[in-house]
Each structure stands twice: as C-alpha cells, then as structure tokens.
Design a protein around this motif. Structure first.
Motif, mmCIF file in Angstrom:
data_model
loop_
_atom_site.group_PDB
_atom_site.id
_atom_site.type_symbol
_atom_site.label_atom_id
_atom_site.label_comp_id
_atom_site.label_asym_id
_atom_site.label_seq_id
_atom_site.Cartn_x
_atom_site.Cartn_y
_atom_site.Cartn_z
ATOM 1 N N GLU B 25 2.506 -6.595 -38.845
ATOM 2 C CA GLU B 25 2.164 -7.222 -37.562
ATOM 3 C C GLU B 25 2.280 -8.744 -37.627
ATOM 4 O O GLU B 25 2.415 -9.413 -36.608
ATOM 5 N N ILE B 80 1.867 -17.481 -24.790
ATOM 6 C CA ILE B 80 0.513 -16.941 -24.550
ATOM 7 C C ILE B 80 -0.164 -17.791 -23.482
ATOM 8 O O ILE B 80 -0.686 -17.285 -22.492
ATOM 9 N N GLU B 99 -2.033 -10.259 -27.846
ATOM 10 C CA GLU B 99 -2.320 -11.679 -27.912
ATOM 11 C C GLU B 99 -2.766 -12.121 -29.311
ATOM 12 O O GLU B 99 -2.356 -13.176 -29.801
ATOM 13 N N ASN B 100 -3.602 -11.301 -29.937
ATOM 14 C CA ASN B 100 -4.066 -11.664 -31.277
ATOM 15 C C ASN B 100 -2.909 -11.754 -32.268
ATOM 16 O O ASN B 100 -2.869 -12.666 -33.099
ATOM 17 N N VAL B 101 -2.005 -10.814 -32.175
ATOM 18 C CA VAL B 101 -0.825 -10.854 -33.045
ATOM 19 C C VAL B 101 -0.031 -12.128 -32.788
ATOM 20 O O VAL B 101 0.429 -12.799 -33.730
ATOM 21 N N ILE B 103 -1.115 -14.993 -31.656
ATOM 22 C CA ILE B 103 -1.837 -16.165 -32.178
ATOM 23 C C ILE B 103 -1.616 -16.263 -33.691
ATOM 24 O O ILE B 103 -1.183 -17.290 -34.219
ATOM 25 N N LEU B 104 -1.890 -15.162 -34.389
ATOM 26 C CA LEU B 104 -1.904 -15.196 -35.854
ATOM 27 C C LEU B 104 -0.501 -15.286 -36.441
ATOM 28 O O LEU B 104 -0.271 -15.997 -37.430
#
Lengths: 324, 324
Positions: B25, B80, B99-101, B103-104
């Motif tokens: 991911e 995003i 969204e978390n993917v 960001i990271l």
C-alpha cells in the motif's frame, strides 16, 4: 553532564527555532505541536550519545532537534490517519485547523527536519541523510503495517514486534546512531548505539502496551484500557488469542472483541481478567525485559567509560521504570 | 544531444527504479503515479542544464528523477487537498486507494526524492540539499497561498504571481540550477539557470490560465473553462475584476461568480465574452510573453555556446507553443 543540562539545551533550541514566516497556516501548527511538551526522549538520546565520546555535545543539538521535528511530523500525519482528536491533552492540528493544513504543514515539517540535519559536518552529511532516509521510510512502513493490522485477524507476534520496531524503535536507534556519527565514534560504536536504541524502543512499546492495561489510573495520564476498548492488536491481545486458542477464555475474548455495545469499564475489567487467567502480564513483562536486557547489553559492549555512559543509562532506567 | 535521448534515459531510469517493497500500500501508489505519464519537464530541464556544460549528462539522471519524484509527491498530496478525482485522466491515489494511503505514500515519496538526491557528488551534496529544502518549503507555501486565495476576495495580481512562482516556478528553477550544480557550472551560471526557470515557469502557468479559457477543445485534453466553472482565481479573473471595476462587466462577472445554479457552457461562454470585452486575453499574453522574454534573456546571458543551449531552447519553445 546531567540530564537537566541536556534537556535545557534542547528546549532552548526549540524555543529559538523559526521554521518559517508565512503563510501562517503552514508554520503555526509546527510551533504549536513542538510546544505541546513531551519527554524529548529522541533529541536527548542524540546529544547523550555524542557526549559519550566527546565533550562538545552542543554540536549535536540542532541535528537532535531534526529528529524531534521528524517525530512530531509523524505525529501530525498519524493523527489525521487515526482521526485522533487529542495529542498530549490538546486538540490535534487537523482538529484545531483542518485536515489540509495538517497534511501540508506536516509536509513542510519533514522538510524542516532535513534542514536541521544540515547542521552536521560536511564529511558525514551524506551518510547521515542516507541513514535518516532509511529510518524515515521504515517509520512510514511501520505506520502502514499498523493500519493494515487493524483490519486483519491473522497478525502474528513476530509481525507485531516487527511493526513496532519500524514504527517506533528504529527512530530511537537512529537518534542514538546520529549522536555517535556526529562524535565520529566509529562503525562498531554507532552500530551498538543503534542496536541499543531499537531494542529498548521495542521494550518501551511493550511497556506502553502493558501500562495501558495495568497502569495506575492516578499516574497513567491517559485512560487505562484504551487499547482494550478499541480492540487494538497489542502484543497482549495477540498473545492471549494465541495461547488461549480453543479455551473458554478465547471465546470470551472474541465475544468482547465483536461486541458492538458494551460498558467500557466492564469490558476493560473482563479482558484484564482474561489476561490474568492466561498469565499475559508476566509473559509481556518477560518479553519486554528481554528487549531491555538486550539493549543494555549492547550499551555495555560499547567501548567507553561507565562514567561517560552514566547519563544515558540513567535516562533509560527512568524510561524503563516510568508509570505513564 | 537530442531531446529524445534525454527523455529516453529518464524513462529508463523511472522504469528501473524501485522505491521499496512492502507494505505494498505504501509503494504501489508511487509506481502508479510515476507511470501515469506527463511531460517529464523537470528532469529534462536538469539533464539538459548539465549537458550545457559537460558531456557526462548521465550523472544527472538520478537526481533529476529526484525532482520528478518530488513533483509527483506534491501532486499526490495536492490531489487530496483539492479533492481531485482524476490526475492525467486516471483516478487519483486517494480515490484508487484511500486518503490515508495517499498521505503516507506521499510522505515516503518525499523521502525517496531525498534519497535520489544522494546520487550527486559529496562535495556539492549539502548545498544541493539546502537548495532543495528551500525549494520544497516554497512549493508548500505556494500550495497554502493557493488554498487561502480560494476564500479571499482581495487577492492582488502581485500576490497571484508570487503564489504561482512559489507553487510551480521555483521547482523548475531548482531543476535547472541542480543541473548546473552537478556540472559545477559556477555561481553566476546556476543563478541564471534558476532565474530562467522561474521566469519561464511563471510564463507557463499564465499560459495554462489562458489555455483554460481559450484553448482548442480538440487539443486541450482537459475541459476548456474548468477554471471559470470553479471560480478559480486565475490571473485572467483577477485582472478582469480589477480593470472592470465599477463597470457593467464587473457586475455581470460577479453575478456569475456568485451564481449557485448555472449551465456550465453558458457560464464559460459568458465569462469569456466579458474577458474579450475587457481585452483580458491580450493583457494576459503580454504578461506571459514578458516572463518568457525575461527567461530567454537569462538563458542568453549564460556563458555557453548557442549549440550547447540549443536543446534547452528547443524544449522551452515547444512548451511555449504547446496547446495542451
């Protein structure tokens, strides 16, 4: 040199560091997060590691702050991902401003961390940046594993230990290694410092997991049982599910995990009782102590006087014995 | 050396670069975004700038890719923040994963950009990183200004030019400067390359603003009038509001801006007619050409043969004349 002297120097540096001027939405959140306190463990480790080998530990303060800024950058972004409302008892950046501010301010914070690293000597700079890059990537990997684990039911103990190694321990290792690199302590010494840091780092996280369940509510600072309420896959939960496999305790534990509505205190009490029945606390403490012992053995092997290592040993013992 | 040779080298480098293994991911979105195409303008500028001074331009390919990876990191995070569903006609990372993917994976992408920069010689490395840090912070500042402008009604033309300078132009300037630094071209030359890049960069953005309104729908690739539909505060809108102040055109323009429900084609047509009445297209083209001329004059001043500068001039002319 005493811990207080190092801490004072770090706090003075934080207070005098300007990350940027405008737009304010970009730079205020950095100062906000950096001012919320915390133990400043990482920068302390860096300056203390330098001071093991040389008297001029002050030259480590700026790069040490780089490690702290990096750590706080990860907090800013992790808090978005975890939808956390509070950090150190205060509103998180995405709550106080908004999510876009927290993304972008975090990005520039990572850049600021790299800028603080430029304070090291030219001759070690590229090596420092390569090691910092590797560490930073691993911390992101750890956070992604942590998020992946939330939706998985087959996480093993080894996977968990590897996740916390990446997410939290390698940065402690790097903080110490960096201090050694700045002191030009040599390859063997910096490796021992790194190993010491990652081992005690894993121990600290296991300590956190234990405190969350068995901490003294008067001293813990956070709500005891938070991990239990959220079904967080800590070492304790994974171990209980494994050694309880096929028993009544496992069935009860699973029932609590899948329960949609429950009284929080009741769940915490019940899960703690299951852990007690399975002897989880002792097993976790054994595991934790094994990592602490390994770490302290690394530090022991380090070719420096006991006197020079004393402040670092002191800090480590404080952190090992902390109750919050 | 021809443009195609440089481009081929960059694409080969992109195809053979591994950013990391697992968790997937974290690293798949990087390869996904890097594979979506684009003109590769920034890395081309870097290798071409190096080749003005030395034959061994290949040594610039890896750091040039660092600039491209950085650029794509900003796209991943900007998408995003702008809640953009598509990038180069394909789903954005936060749409395709979450969204978390985004960001990271973006965070680790920024780290990868720094790692690619380690390919430069030790003796220029710290200077390169300092300049890269400054540029990266400015790009974030530009994005924050852009977001701030969306909710402000008093944005001036100068503020707009400064925003696009930060958000897009300084990275073109840095891409060129980096090429010069790698070739050890000297301070004056790298400054001229940087100035050339920032000036043509502002010109390119003004060109984008003009194409959005006046582009040929057959060639533009995106929906013509997208900025008008979204009330995006482009140079054209700001200029129209300023020189139209107090006229019937201003009133009509404001009515379209505040309209909640409207036919998209009708709005685009009407706003374009207002721009025409106020002569905005000519004014924007004058402004754009002034930046192109300034940039080309910087390149002219550069102490190198016309033959050596030829590929860079060629690329610039292509970009000046592009219709999409």
């Amino acid at each position: 040199m005493s811990l207080e002297v190092f801490l004072k120097a770090i706090q003075t540096e934080i207070a005098s560091t300007k990350y940027g001027e405008s737009p304010v939405e970009l730079y205020e959140p950095i100062e906000y997060l950096m001012s919320l306190g915390g133990k400043k463990m990482r920068p302390l480790l860096t300056v203390m590691a330098t001071n093991i080998f040389v008297d001029d530990w002050q030259k480590s303060v700026k790069p040490a702050l780089g490690v702290e800024v990096f750590h706080n950058f990860t907090l800013m972004h992790d808090d978005i991902m975890d939808a956390a409302p509070l950090r150190r008892g205060k509103p998180t950046v995405h709550e106080k401003w908004n999510e876009n501010v927290a993304i972008l301010s975090g990005d520039v914070m990572l850049v600021c961390a790299y800028e603080l690293m430029t304070a090291v000597d030219d001759k070690i700079f590229k090596h420092v940046i390569r090691r910092f890059n590797r560490t930073a990537a691993e911390v992101c990997e750890g956070q992604q594993w942590d998020m992946n684990f939330a939706t998985r039911n087959d996480v093993t103990e080894d996977e968990y230990i590897n996740m916390i190694r990446l997410k939290t321990s390698v940065l402690l290792g790097f903080a110490l290694e960096l201090g050694g690199l700045i002191a030009e302590a040599g390859e063997e010494a910096t490796q021992l410092l790194y190993d010491f840091g990652t081992n005690i780092g894993i121990g600290f996280q296991l300590k956190d997991d234990i405190l969350d369940v068995y901490g003294d509510p008067e001293k813990f600072g956070k709500q005891v049982g938070g991990d239990i309420i959220e079904n967080k896959k800590t070492w304790l939960l994974l171990k209980a599910l494994k050694i309880g496999k096929g028993t009544a305790q496992e069935a009860e534990l699973q029932a609590w995990i899948y329960a949609k509505e429950f009284d929080k205190d009741e769940k915490v009490k019940a899960v703690r009782a299951i852990y007690d029945a399975l002897n989880i606390r002792q097993l976790a403490e054994q595991k934790m102590n094994a990592f602490f012992d390994k770490g302290l053995a690394d530090l022991e092997k380090l070719n420096a006087s006991a006197e020079r290592k004393q402040p670092l040993i002191e800090l480590t013992k404080q952190l090992i014995e902390r109750e919050s």
